[in-house]
Motif scaffolding. Structure first.
Motif, short mmCIF file in Angstrom:
data_model
loop_
_atom_site.label_atom_id
_atom_site.label_comp_id
_atom_site.label_asym_id
_atom_site.label_seq_id
_atom_site.Cartn_x
_atom_site.Cartn_y
_atom_site.Cartn_z
N ARG A 59 70.98 -3.68 -2.58
CA ARG A 59 71.79 -2.48 -2.89
C ARG A 59 72.96 -2.86 -3.79
N HIS A 88 77.22 -0.37 -7.97
CA HIS A 88 77.54 0.39 -9.19
C HIS A 88 76.58 1.57 -9.25
N PRO A 89 76.87 2.53 -10.10
CA PRO A 89 76.05 3.75 -10.11
C PRO A 89 74.84 3.69 -11.05
N TYR A 90 74.59 2.54 -11.68
CA TYR A 90 73.56 2.49 -12.73
C TYR A 90 72.20 2.11 -12.14
N ALA A 91 71.56 3.08 -11.51
CA ALA A 91 70.31 2.83 -10.77
C ALA A 91 69.21 2.29 -11.68
N GLU A 92 69.16 2.79 -12.89
CA GLU A 92 68.10 2.36 -13.83
C GLU A 92 68.26 0.85 -14.12
N ASN A 93 69.50 0.43 -14.34
CA ASN A 93 69.74 -1.00 -14.60
C ASN A 93 69.34 -1.84 -13.39
N HIS A 94 69.67 -1.33 -12.20
CA HIS A 94 69.38 -2.14 -11.02
C HIS A 94 67.87 -2.25 -10.80
N ALA A 95 67.17 -1.17 -11.06
CA ALA A 95 65.70 -1.22 -10.93
C ALA A 95 65.14 -2.25 -11.92
#
Ligand SMILES: O=P(O)(O)OC[C@H]1O[C@](O)(CO)[C@@H](O)[C@@H]1O
Length: 507
Positions: free
Chosen positions: A387, A390-397
């Motif tokens: 988890r 930060h709010p950048y879900a696309e980057n984390h994926a």
């Protein structure tokens, strides 16, 4: 041959021979359950060893080796404050800084001293918070820098924001010059961290800070040598203790972590200790077969001695852990870079691997080519965070998919008619996954490595807690200093003499 070397050879050689042509894909294909059975969880930390190149038989031999080498007893000795650092006749009680698991008076006393020091540290955190100070400069090197620096950087999402924390390390004056630029001496406090208070780099940089601050009011120290700190000009009321029984590279849990407490607050610091304490309880109490640091250490000696692999990469897939490889270089290579037993006999076994690494995905675009297609097999620890903060879900994926893809590609390889495009695969790795990067999970991760390092040292029959190899260079540097300054000095070595002449001619 040393007893440890003989034990290792007898345990590993038959299985290494038997598995010489076995591939990771074959191991997983023959036993798909190993994808889950070769995994362990300790609190917020999950580890998967399914892509190591041992099968259940070899693993049983490794566990037998762990018993034979006395790992449980060695752990007990560590926690109880036995003289595990034989060459210096000292215990290594870093576990007492965060756990009350030592059963002896010496361990209990160490734990009490650590608690008392922590109360003083908390008061000093409060005092600084109530002052005008906005910036903290931690001056130290090696263990007095790398641990605090790693934790402060890694836990940036947990910072209270009260202080900006800076680290000054290198004796290179450029480091001090650039670090202090832009800081206001009236609003800056310094912490001189040196267990010995005799380290050249820290004393020179400390003197720069002392002069720059224009007084000792905001000068603090952490040291096992209060007299030297006082003689240097630090008010003893602002000196926090260190002790002989904590090694520098194991010391971030002590007042050496003052900068950590200033960055994340005392509650955050306590949570870091609690995470480490959770790993302490686990390593001490879990059976060998379900013990994470034991399995991590066994995988390390299997790769080093069973497969003969000379290096090891640490690849955190999180920018906040970018300093982890540098921290582990000291922890692993200063602890395990030994070739004799405590009796002075040859270790007769390959010990420390060269540890290196870097953060993913950046490293994929630099040295991963060599990991995939170079002639050397490099075992690796991949580290991921489930988890993000930060709010950048696309980057984390994208980050996580790259992490998973790399471990898969390294293990499985890829066949191709074109040899340039062929991937040999069969490159072992361990995956460590933290639920989130928090003080608690980071504490557990670092403690995992500390225990793994100690257990490897026991398996190799070497002392993990001294570092005599760093002394010779220090002595020679001291002898050469007058010559470098252009003062009359006798320099014996002809190459050094020529180099000094070259430097003098170009000044
Ligand atoms: O904390 P000190 O005494 O300044 O030592 C700094 C570092 O120097 C070393 O002794 C190596 O030179 C490390 O082991 C240690 O962490």
């Amino acid at each position: 041959m040393s007893a440890a070397a003989r034990r290792l050879q007898q345990a590993l050689a038959p299985h290494a021979r038997r598995l010489a042509d076995t591939r990771i894909t074959g191991l997983v294909g023959a036993d798909p359950a190993r994808a889950t059975t070769l995994s362990l969880r300790v609190g917020p930390l999950y580890a998967n060893f399914a892509r190591q190149r041992f099968d259940t038989q070899a693993l049983a031999a490794l566990h037998a080796l762990a018993t034979e080498a006395g790992l449980p007893q060695a752990l007990r000795a560590l926690f109880d404050g036995a003289m595990v650092n034989a060459s210096e006749q000292r215990p290594a009680l870093h576990t007492a800084l965060r756990s009350a698991l030592g059963a002896t008076p010496v361990a209990r006393d160490a734990h009490a001293q650590a608690r008392a020091a922590r109360s003083r540290m908390a008061a000093m955190v409060d005092a600084l918070a109530a002052s005008d100070v906005t910036d903290i400069v931690n001056v130290g090197i090696g263990g007095s820098d790398l641990g605090p620096r790693l934790v402060v950087d890694a836990l940036k999402d947990a910072h209270s924001g009260r202080f900006r924390v800076h680290f000054l390390t290198n004796v290179d004056g450029s480091d001090a010059f650039h670090r202090l630029r832009g800081l206001d001496p009236a609003k800056t406090a310094a912490i001189l961290v040196s267990k010995s208070f005799g380290t050249q780099e820290t004393l020179l940089n400390g003197a720069i800070l002392r002069d720059w601050l224009g007084g000792s009011e905001r000068l603090h120290a952490v040291s096992a040598n209060v007299d030297r700190a006082q003689a240097f000009g630090v008010d003893p009321a602002r000196v926090l203790p260190m002790w002989d029984w904590v090694g520098g590279r194991y010391s971030l849990w002590s007042a050496v972590g003052f900068s950590i407490a200033l960055a994340i607050g005392m509650d955050g610091f306590e949570a870091l200790l609690a995470g480490a304490a959770e790993m302490d309880a686990h390593v001490l109490e879990a059976p060998l077969e379900a013990n994470l640091p034991v399995l991590h250490a066994l995988a390390a000696v299997w790769n080093r001695n069973g497969l003969g692999l000379p290096t090891h990469a640490v690849l955190p897939y999180d920018e906040r852990l970018a300093l982890l490889p540098a921290y582990l270089q000291q922890l692993v290579m200063e602890s395990l870079g030994k070739s004799v037993t405590p009796d002075g006999e040859p270790a007769d076994v390959d010990t420390v691997p060269v540890l290196w690494g870097g953060a993913g995905t950046n490293s994929q675009h630099s040295f991963f080519q060599a990991l995939h297609q170079g002639t050397q097999t490099v075992p690796a620890d991949f580290i991921g965070i489930v988890r993000p903060d930060h709010p950048y879900a696309e980057n984390h994926a994208a980050l996580l998919s790259n992490l998973l893809a790399q471990t898969e590609a390294l293990a499985n390889g890829h066949a191709a008619d074109d040899a340039q495009k062929r991937y040999p695969g069969n490159r072992p790795s361990t995956l460590l996954l933290l639920d989130a990067l928090t003080p608690r999970s980071l504490g557990a991760l670092i403690a995992l490595y500390e225990h793994s390092v100690y257990l490897q040292s026991v398996l190799w029959g070497i002392n993990a807690f001294d570092q005599w190899g760093v002394e010779l260079g220090k002595r020679i540097a001291g002898e050469l200093l007058p010559a470098v300054k252009g003062e009359p000095a006798r320099v014996e070595d002809p190459v050094t003499r020529a180099l000094l002449a070259e430097i003098a001619a170009r000044r």
